[in-house]
Design a protein around this motif. Structure first.
Motif, PDB file in Angstrom:
ATOM      1  N   ILE A 147      27.860   2.389  13.145  1.00  0.00           N
ATOM      2  CA  ILE A 147      28.792   2.684  14.234  1.00  0.00           C
ATOM      3  C   ILE A 147      29.994   3.456  13.708  1.00  0.00           C
ATOM      4  O   ILE A 147      30.464   4.415  14.321  1.00  0.00           O
ATOM      5  CB  ILE A 147      29.245   1.377  14.919  1.00  0.00           C
ATOM      6  N   GLN A 165      27.083  -2.147  12.029  1.00  0.00           N
ATOM      7  CA  GLN A 165      28.500  -1.855  12.206  1.00  0.00           C
ATOM      8  C   GLN A 165      28.934  -0.695  11.323  1.00  0.00           C
ATOM      9  O   GLN A 165      29.786   0.093  11.708  1.00  0.00           O
ATOM     10  CB  GLN A 165      29.314  -3.105  11.920  1.00  0.00           C
ATOM     11  N   ASN A 174      26.080   2.987  20.193  1.00  0.00           N
ATOM     12  CA  ASN A 174      26.956   2.160  19.359  1.00  0.00           C
ATOM     13  C   ASN A 174      26.929   0.707  19.806  1.00  0.00           C
ATOM     14  O   ASN A 174      26.934  -0.206  18.978  1.00  0.00           O
ATOM     15  CB  ASN A 174      28.385   2.686  19.398  1.00  0.00           C
ATOM     16  N   SER A 219      28.154   6.265  22.883  1.00  0.00           N
ATOM     17  CA  SER A 219      28.839   4.977  22.989  1.00  0.00           C
ATOM     18  C   SER A 219      27.862   3.853  23.312  1.00  0.00           C
ATOM     19  O   SER A 219      27.990   2.741  22.789  1.00  0.00           O
ATOM     20  CB  SER A 219      29.915   5.039  24.064  1.00  0.00           C
ATOM     21  N   ILE A 243      31.115   7.201  15.008  1.00  0.00           N
ATOM     22  CA  ILE A 243      32.435   7.477  15.574  1.00  0.00           C
ATOM     23  C   ILE A 243      33.138   8.589  14.796  1.00  0.00           C
ATOM     24  O   ILE A 243      33.796   9.447  15.391  1.00  0.00           O
ATOM     25  CB  ILE A 243      33.277   6.182  15.614  1.00  0.00           C
TER      26      ILE A 243
END
Length: 67
Positions: free
Chosen positions: A60, A57, A41, A38, A64
């Motif tokens: 990320i 992005q 990220n 996290s 996830i």
């Protein structure tokens, strides 16, 4: 103004790393690794915002999905 978020990401990553090294049970170690992911990220989001590209992005999103 965004420097505080970099410090936050570093702090969260260090907490996850410390927890990974100290904890003994598997669930706690996996939770600490998720905490480290996290914070990475957050680094990706801050870096992509600062240089103005959307690849961070997208990265990320894939992190996830895998985690």
């Amino acid at each position: 103004m965004m420097e505080i978020y970099y410090y936050l990401a570093i702090f969260v990553f260090c907490l996850g790393l410390l927890g990974t090294l100290i904890k003994k049970d598997l669930i706690s170690i996996l939770l600490c690794i998720e905490l480290m992911l996290s914070s990475v990220n957050l680094f990706f989001a801050l870096f992509s915002k600062s240089i103005g590209v959307a690849e961070g992005q997208l990265q990320i999103f894939f992190i996830i999905i895998v985690a």
